[in-house]
Design a protein around this motif. Structure first.
Motif, short mmCIF file in Angstrom:
data_model
loop_
_atom_site.label_atom_id
_atom_site.label_comp_id
_atom_site.label_asym_id
_atom_site.label_seq_id
_atom_site.Cartn_x
_atom_site.Cartn_y
_atom_site.Cartn_z
N ALA A 49 -22.44 3.25 24.96
CA ALA A 49 -20.92 3.59 24.61
C ALA A 49 -20.66 4.97 25.17
CB ALA A 49 -20.76 3.61 23.36
N MET A 50 -21.33 5.93 25.44
CA MET A 50 -21.09 7.41 25.81
C MET A 50 -20.55 7.04 27.30
SD MET A 50 -22.67 11.02 25.56
CE MET A 50 -24.23 10.52 26.64
N LEU A 51 -21.20 6.13 28.20
CA LEU A 51 -21.24 6.15 29.48
C LEU A 51 -20.19 5.09 29.78
CD1 LEU A 51 -24.81 6.43 30.38
CD2 LEU A 51 -23.06 8.29 30.47
N ALA A 52 -19.33 4.34 29.05
CA ALA A 52 -18.32 3.50 29.10
C ALA A 52 -17.13 4.21 29.93
CB ALA A 52 -17.69 2.90 27.83
N MET A 53 -16.57 3.58 30.96
CA MET A 53 -15.41 4.03 31.94
C MET A 53 -14.30 3.92 30.96
SD MET A 53 -14.33 2.47 35.65
CE MET A 53 -15.98 2.59 36.33
N ARG A 54 -14.18 2.94 30.36
CA ARG A 54 -12.73 2.98 29.32
C ARG A 54 -13.16 2.75 28.01
NH1 ARG A 54 -9.86 0.26 33.98
NH2 ARG A 54 -8.59 2.05 34.89
N VAL A 55 -12.51 3.22 27.09
CA VAL A 55 -13.03 3.08 25.72
C VAL A 55 -11.58 2.36 25.08
CG1 VAL A 55 -13.34 4.29 23.36
CG2 VAL A 55 -14.38 4.78 25.56
N ASP A 56 -11.71 1.29 24.08
CA ASP A 56 -10.71 0.52 23.53
C ASP A 56 -10.44 1.65 22.17
OD1 ASP A 56 -8.82 -1.06 22.44
OD2 ASP A 56 -10.32 -2.58 21.97
N THR A 57 -9.40 2.13 22.56
CA THR A 57 -9.14 3.11 21.06
C THR A 57 -8.18 2.45 20.08
OG1 THR A 57 -7.01 3.73 22.08
CG2 THR A 57 -8.81 5.03 22.67
N SER A 58 -8.03 0.98 20.28
CA SER A 58 -7.46 0.29 19.15
C SER A 58 -8.32 0.04 18.09
CB SER A 58 -6.81 -0.87 19.50
OG SER A 58 -7.77 -1.94 20.36
N ARG A 59 -9.70 -0.11 18.43
CA ARG A 59 -10.79 -0.31 17.48
C ARG A 59 -11.27 0.82 16.67
NH1 ARG A 59 -14.89 -4.38 19.74
NH2 ARG A 59 -15.14 -2.92 21.38
N LEU A 60 -10.91 1.98 16.78
CA LEU A 60 -11.41 3.46 16.26
C LEU A 60 -10.99 3.40 15.06
CD1 LEU A 60 -11.37 5.45 19.34
CD2 LEU A 60 -13.22 4.37 18.56
#
Length: 160
Positions: free
Chosen positions: A149-160
């Motif tokens: 998860a820390m090395l993901a290129m993009r993070v889906d912030t809608s699920r945070l």
């Protein structure tokens, strides 16, 4: 020839043991990651405490570049205690099997400096630096799923 009975037992902390039965003799293979984690922890505890207590012998002379680098760290006033303190904290986390992925992430810049210091400034200690680096990299590889998860290129912030 009959194959031996082999059973894997998972533990609550994610480690496991393998038991192999051959006739009436039972061999237990302990978990290699736990042994490496403890070895790395003991190494960095010893080196980190040495930064405060100065109980390990120092080389009689250092090459000019290595002496200048160490002199610069010492002259800053805070850098050597910060490095030693980080090593002690990381060692205690590794030895207690708490926050191991965080401890390994904290250790990354220390390992990079150890490798570069011995590669460019003080090759005499390169073998020990290489061993410490290989053990560290083995632990990082063992815990690689935690870093996904820390090395993901993009993070889906809608699920945070």
């Amino acid at each position: 020839m009959q194959s031996p009975d082999i059973a894997d037992k998972s533990r609550r902390d994610g480690s496991s043991t393998t038991t192999e039965t051959r006739g009436s003799v039972t061999l237990r293979f302990t978990n290699l990651p736990a042994a490496v984690r403890i070895l790395v922890g003991l190494n960095f505890l010893m080196v980190g405490l040495n930064g405060f207590l100065d109980f390990l012998p120092r080389p009689a002379t250092l090459p000019a570049g290595a002496a200048g680098f160490m002199g610069g760290l010492a002259a800053a006033g805070y850098m050597l205690p910060l490095i030693s303190g980080t090593q002690v904290v990381v060692a205690l986390l590794l030895l207690s099997n708490r926050f191991v992925p965080l401890a390994l992430a904290m250790l990354a810049p220390v390992i990079v400096n150890i490798v570069l210091f011995h590669a460019f400034l003080y090759p005499a200690g390169a073998i020990m630096a290489g061993i410490a680096t290989l053990l560290y990299l083995y632990l990082v590889w063992t815990y690689r799923s935690v870093y996904a998860a820390m090395l993901a290129m993009r993070v889906d912030t809608s699920r945070l």
